[in-house]
Design a protein around this motif. Structure first.
Motif, PDB file in Angstrom:
ATOM      1  N   VAL A   1       9.746  73.690  -4.972  1.00 29.32           N
ATOM      2  CA  VAL A   1      10.287  75.037  -4.699  1.00 29.32           C
ATOM      3  C   VAL A   1      10.845  75.684  -5.969  1.00 29.32           C
ATOM      4  O   VAL A   1      11.247  76.848  -5.939  1.00 29.32           O
ATOM      5  CB  VAL A   1      11.389  74.977  -3.623  1.00 29.32           C
ATOM      6  CG1 VAL A   1      10.804  74.553  -2.282  1.00 29.32           C
ATOM      7  CG2 VAL A   1      12.516  74.041  -4.032  1.00 29.32           C
ATOM      8  N   ASN A   2      10.868  74.931  -7.084  1.00 25.03           N
ATOM      9  CA  ASN A   2      11.433  75.467  -8.328  1.00 25.03           C
ATOM     10  C   ASN A   2      10.322  76.061  -9.193  1.00 25.03           C
ATOM     11  O   ASN A   2       9.599  75.333  -9.880  1.00 25.03           O
ATOM     12  CB  ASN A   2      12.153  74.359  -9.115  1.00 25.03           C
ATOM     13  CG  ASN A   2      13.316  73.779  -8.332  1.00 25.03           C
ATOM     14  OD1 ASN A   2      13.994  74.490  -7.597  1.00 25.03           O
ATOM     15  ND2 ASN A   2      13.541  72.478  -8.473  1.00 25.03           N
ATOM     16  N   PHE A   3      10.154  77.375  -9.122  1.00 24.80           N
ATOM     17  CA  PHE A   3       9.133  78.068  -9.901  1.00 24.80           C
ATOM     18  C   PHE A   3       9.822  78.989 -10.904  1.00 24.80           C
ATOM     19  O   PHE A   3      10.203  80.116 -10.574  1.00 24.80           O
ATOM     20  CB  PHE A   3       8.204  78.860  -8.979  1.00 24.80           C
ATOM     21  CG  PHE A   3       7.566  78.022  -7.910  1.00 24.80           C
ATOM     22  CD1 PHE A   3       6.548  77.144  -8.212  1.00 24.80           C
ATOM     23  CD2 PHE A   3       8.004  78.102  -6.596  1.00 24.80           C
ATOM     24  CE1 PHE A   3       5.960  76.358  -7.235  1.00 24.80           C
ATOM     25  CE2 PHE A   3       7.420  77.328  -5.599  1.00 24.80           C
ATOM     26  CZ  PHE A   3       6.396  76.449  -5.928  1.00 24.80           C
TER      27      PHE A   3
ATOM     28  N   LEU B   1       5.110  74.502  -2.437  1.00 20.57           N
ATOM     29  CA  LEU B   1       3.860  73.767  -2.625  1.00 20.57           C
ATOM     30  C   LEU B   1       4.098  72.303  -2.299  1.00 20.57           C
ATOM     31  O   LEU B   1       5.224  71.816  -2.442  1.00 20.57           O
ATOM     32  CB  LEU B   1       3.355  73.885  -4.071  1.00 20.57           C
ATOM     33  CG  LEU B   1       2.873  75.253  -4.570  1.00 20.57           C
ATOM     34  CD1 LEU B   1       2.588  75.195  -6.064  1.00 20.57           C
ATOM     35  CD2 LEU B   1       1.640  75.715  -3.805  1.00 20.57           C
ATOM     36  N   CYS B   2       3.050  71.620  -1.892  1.00 18.16           N
ATOM     37  CA  CYS B   2       3.122  70.172  -1.693  1.00 18.16           C
ATOM     38  C   CYS B   2       2.459  69.491  -2.885  1.00 18.16           C
ATOM     39  O   CYS B   2       1.256  69.658  -3.100  1.00 18.16           O
ATOM     40  CB  CYS B   2       2.426  69.759  -0.402  1.00 18.16           C
ATOM     41  SG  CYS B   2       2.443  67.959  -0.126  1.00 18.16           S
ATOM     42  N   PHE B   3       3.250  68.738  -3.650  1.00 20.48           N
ATOM     43  CA  PHE B   3       2.738  68.068  -4.850  1.00 20.48           C
ATOM     44  C   PHE B   3       2.315  66.663  -4.461  1.00 20.48           C
ATOM     45  O   PHE B   3       2.994  65.676  -4.745  1.00 20.48           O
ATOM     46  CB  PHE B   3       3.823  68.054  -5.928  1.00 20.48           C
ATOM     47  CG  PHE B   3       3.312  67.745  -7.308  1.00 20.48           C
ATOM     48  CD1 PHE B   3       2.596  68.692  -8.018  1.00 20.48           C
ATOM     49  CD2 PHE B   3       3.538  66.520  -7.892  1.00 20.48           C
ATOM     50  CE1 PHE B   3       2.127  68.419  -9.288  1.00 20.48           C
ATOM     51  CE2 PHE B   3       3.073  66.226  -9.158  1.00 20.48           C
ATOM     52  CZ  PHE B   3       2.362  67.186  -9.854  1.00 20.48           C
ATOM     53  N   ARG B   4       1.150  66.570  -3.820  1.00 20.80           N
ATOM     54  CA  ARG B   4       0.697  65.320  -3.204  1.00 20.80           C
ATOM     55  C   ARG B   4       0.237  64.307  -4.257  1.00 20.80           C
ATOM     56  O   ARG B   4      -0.652  64.587  -5.063  1.00 20.80           O
ATOM     57  CB  ARG B   4      -0.448  65.606  -2.238  1.00 20.80           C
ATOM     58  CG  ARG B   4      -1.032  64.368  -1.594  1.00 20.80           C
ATOM     59  CD  ARG B   4      -2.281  64.692  -0.784  1.00 20.80           C
ATOM     60  NE  ARG B   4      -2.959  63.465  -0.402  1.00 20.80           N
ATOM     61  CZ  ARG B   4      -2.783  62.818   0.739  1.00 20.80           C
ATOM     62  NH1 ARG B   4      -1.946  63.296   1.641  1.00 20.80           N
ATOM     63  NH2 ARG B   4      -3.433  61.697   0.991  1.00 20.80           N
ATOM     64  N   ALA B   5       0.834  63.111  -4.223  1.00 14.94           N
ATOM     65  CA  ALA B   5       0.396  61.966  -5.046  1.00 14.94           C
ATOM     66  C   ALA B   5       0.112  62.381  -6.481  1.00 14.94           C
ATOM     67  O   ALA B   5      -0.980  62.155  -6.993  1.00 14.94           O
ATOM     68  CB  ALA B   5      -0.838  61.312  -4.433  1.00 14.94           C
TER      69      ALA B   5
ATOM     70  N   PHE C   1      -5.784  71.194   0.496  1.00 15.98           N
ATOM     71  CA  PHE C   1      -6.149  72.593   0.289  1.00 15.98           C
ATOM     72  C   PHE C   1      -5.711  73.489   1.448  1.00 15.98           C
ATOM     73  O   PHE C   1      -5.473  74.678   1.254  1.00 15.98           O
ATOM     74  CB  PHE C   1      -7.664  72.697   0.075  1.00 15.98           C
ATOM     75  CG  PHE C   1      -8.126  74.059  -0.352  1.00 15.98           C
ATOM     76  CD1 PHE C   1      -7.705  74.605  -1.554  1.00 15.98           C
ATOM     77  CD2 PHE C   1      -8.972  74.804   0.446  1.00 15.98           C
ATOM     78  CE1 PHE C   1      -8.126  75.865  -1.960  1.00 15.98           C
ATOM     79  CE2 PHE C   1      -9.394  76.069   0.055  1.00 15.98           C
ATOM     80  CZ  PHE C   1      -8.971  76.595  -1.157  1.00 15.98           C
ATOM     81  N   GLU C   2      -5.639  72.916   2.653  1.00 14.71           N
ATOM     82  CA  GLU C   2      -5.240  73.720   3.821  1.00 14.71           C
ATOM     83  C   GLU C   2      -3.728  73.876   3.940  1.00 14.71           C
ATOM     84  O   GLU C   2      -3.246  74.578   4.838  1.00 14.71           O
ATOM     85  CB  GLU C   2      -5.806  73.092   5.107  1.00 14.71           C
ATOM     86  CG  GLU C   2      -7.306  73.319   5.305  1.00 14.71           C
ATOM     87  CD  GLU C   2      -8.179  72.505   4.371  1.00 14.71           C
ATOM     88  OE1 GLU C   2      -9.311  72.925   4.092  1.00 14.71           O
ATOM     89  OE2 GLU C   2      -7.719  71.434   3.925  1.00 14.71           O
ATOM     90  N   GLN C   3      -2.950  73.245   3.064  1.00 16.19           N
ATOM     91  CA  GLN C   3      -1.492  73.375   3.077  1.00 16.19           C
ATOM     92  C   GLN C   3      -1.106  74.847   2.855  1.00 16.19           C
ATOM     93  O   GLN C   3      -1.658  75.513   1.978  1.00 16.19           O
ATOM     94  CB  GLN C   3      -0.889  72.514   1.959  1.00 16.19           C
ATOM     95  CG  GLN C   3       0.621  72.598   1.818  1.00 16.19           C
ATOM     96  CD  GLN C   3       1.353  71.814   2.904  1.00 16.19           C
ATOM     97  OE1 GLN C   3       0.772  70.952   3.550  1.00 16.19           O
ATOM     98  NE2 GLN C   3       2.626  72.115   3.097  1.00 16.19           N
TER      99      GLN C   3
END
Length: 458
Positions: A134-136, A149-153, A209-211
């Protein structure tokens, strides 16, 4: 040839984990709808010339494959001088986990991927390896309108260089904390985006991608990677430094080359198999099998294309051979009655060599010491890169000194969290080691710049 289309090449010559014919197919469909032309890039080795038709190069996490020094230099030159846009994607563990050298490439632009994994046990999407970002900050075109965003793996990044901007930072509760996750760079005519998670753009997985927010984020990235230089080349305002031609290969719906009568580029590629695979948890095992399924699908389509190409080429060759054989089997040429055929001469018998003179029968070799010595060819030295101007050195020194202050502040924060028992000893030592390494890199760079500055004054 002038064209308004923007071509996006997805590298498939270095065993990427993301493939547009497999787990990146939804990303390809989305970019197609945005007006981009996406194609698998199978050229090996990569050169500046064979990159010239493309405007954007995507490297979706090379796996057990490395770029050569010449390929790294070619990509860097294409970005800097030809205005290319580069999107480099890594994975948890960085280069060490993937047995690649993607960091060696992005270091050309002042950044690198860390060999870690970003985890967050409090702010995530159900699992610690699905941290919410959430920190942009600072504001940037690729994060415009993005709130989560979800920063997956994924792994984190480090930055040391001019014009390098971290646009997404991990949370204070994350491990590692307050560290760059998404970085941009503007270098001469080109642009670079580096992200530690290639899985953010995978099909139909949690955090993929669908997140929510990921498709808008993707659109922002590719629109920003369309550089002003490439826009001007396409409109004819400026002349490109290398000859640019549109890609000549045709691709089917799966992104597989469909040329008939020419050899597909993947035929010459080596198939590298590894019998030693390290599985750390069930998710890694699942990801491995998903990747294998994608590769099997792609390989199946490629084999079908090769068979069709071979059958087509063989028929053409057989037809040509039959035509030649029928011509040879035709009635032999008849001479007019007043012309006799030339007689065929008998082969002449070769004469025997005379006996070797006694003066030449000495078997000892004699060297002529009076012959002039030949000069061996000395390779031309590689010219040194252009020196930085005084103003550029001062700006980078100021940036690095500010970074040193930030590192010291972060070390103080780690110390306080360890004293308050917010960090275990292992977490504390890991953070201190990372910050110390970052500090040493910055100090070494400052020494280099100060030496250049002193040398320039003389």
């Amino acid at each position: 040839m002038k064209t308004s289309s923007f071509y996006v090449a997805f590298d498939e010559a270095h065993k990427p984990r993301g493939k547009i014919a497999g787990n990146y197919s939804h990303l390809k469909e989305f970019l197609d709808s945005q007006g981009f032309i996406c194609q698998p890039y199978m050229e090996f080795p990569i050169t500046r010339q064979n990159l010239s038709p493309y405007d954007i190069l995507v490297i979706p996490c090379p796996d057990f494959a490395k770029f050569s020094t010449n390929e790294i230099d070619a990509i860097a030159q294409w970005v800097k001088e030809d205005g290319g846009g580069l999107l480099a994607l890594s994975h948890a563990g960085g280069d060490k986990g993937r047995r690649s050298n993607l960091s060696e490439l992005v270091e050309k632009f002042g950044l690198s991927f860390e060999n870690d994994q970003v985890l967050d046990y409090s702010k995530n999407f159900g699992l610690e390896n699905l941290p919410e970002v959430v920190n942009f900050s600072p504001p940037h075109p690729i994060t415009e309108g993005i709130t989560s965003l979800c920063f997956r793996a994924g792994c984190s990044l480090s930055t040391v260089g001019l014009n390098v901007v971290p646009v997404a930072i991990s949370n204070e509760e994350s491990d590692p904390f307050s560290t760059p996750l998404i970085v941009t760079a503007e270098v001469q005519e080109g642009r670079v985006v580096a992200i530690g998670s290639y899985e953010m753009f995978r099909n139909e997985i949690p955090g993929g991608f669908e997140q929510p927010g990921h498709q808008e984020f993707c659109s922002n990235i590719f629109q920003w990677l369309k550089t002003e230089y490439r826009e001007k080349v396409k409109t004819g305002e400026i002349k490109p430094k290398v000859t640019i031609q549109e890609p000549t290969q045709n691709y089917d719906a799966n992104g597989i080359t469909a040329n008939v009568g020419s050899q597909p580029s993947f035929i010459s590629a080596k198939l590298n198999l590894s019998s030693h695979i390290v599985i750390s948890d069930k998710s890694d095992l699942a990801n491995l099998f998903h990747g294998l399924l994608d590769e099997v699908t792609v390989l199946k389509d490629q084999i079908k294309t090769v068979i069709e190409t071979i059958v087509s080429s063989e028929e053409q060759i057989l037809e040509t051979q039959k035509a030649t054989e029928s011509a040879e089997a035709a009635t032999p040429l008849e001479l007019p009655p007043n012309i006799e055929p030339l007689p065929v001469p008998e082969p002449e018998r070769l004469t025997e060599m005379p006996e070797k003179p006694k003066s030449m029968k000495d078997t000892k070799k004699k060297t002529d010491t009076h012959l002039p010595k030949t000069k061996t060819h000395q390779p031309q030295p590689i010219p040194d890169p252009l020196p930085m101007t005084k103003e550029e050195i001062e700006v980078e020194l100021e940036t690095l000194k500010n970074k040193l202050n930030s590192i010291e502040n972060l070390k103080d924060l780690v110390e306080s969290k360890y004293k308050n028992k917010s960090y275990t000893k292992a977490q504390y030592e890991k953070q201190i080691e990372r910050l110390s390494n970052d500090l040493n890199r910055s100090l070494n760079r400052i020494k280099e710049l100060e030496m250049q500055y002193t040398k320039g004054k003389k």
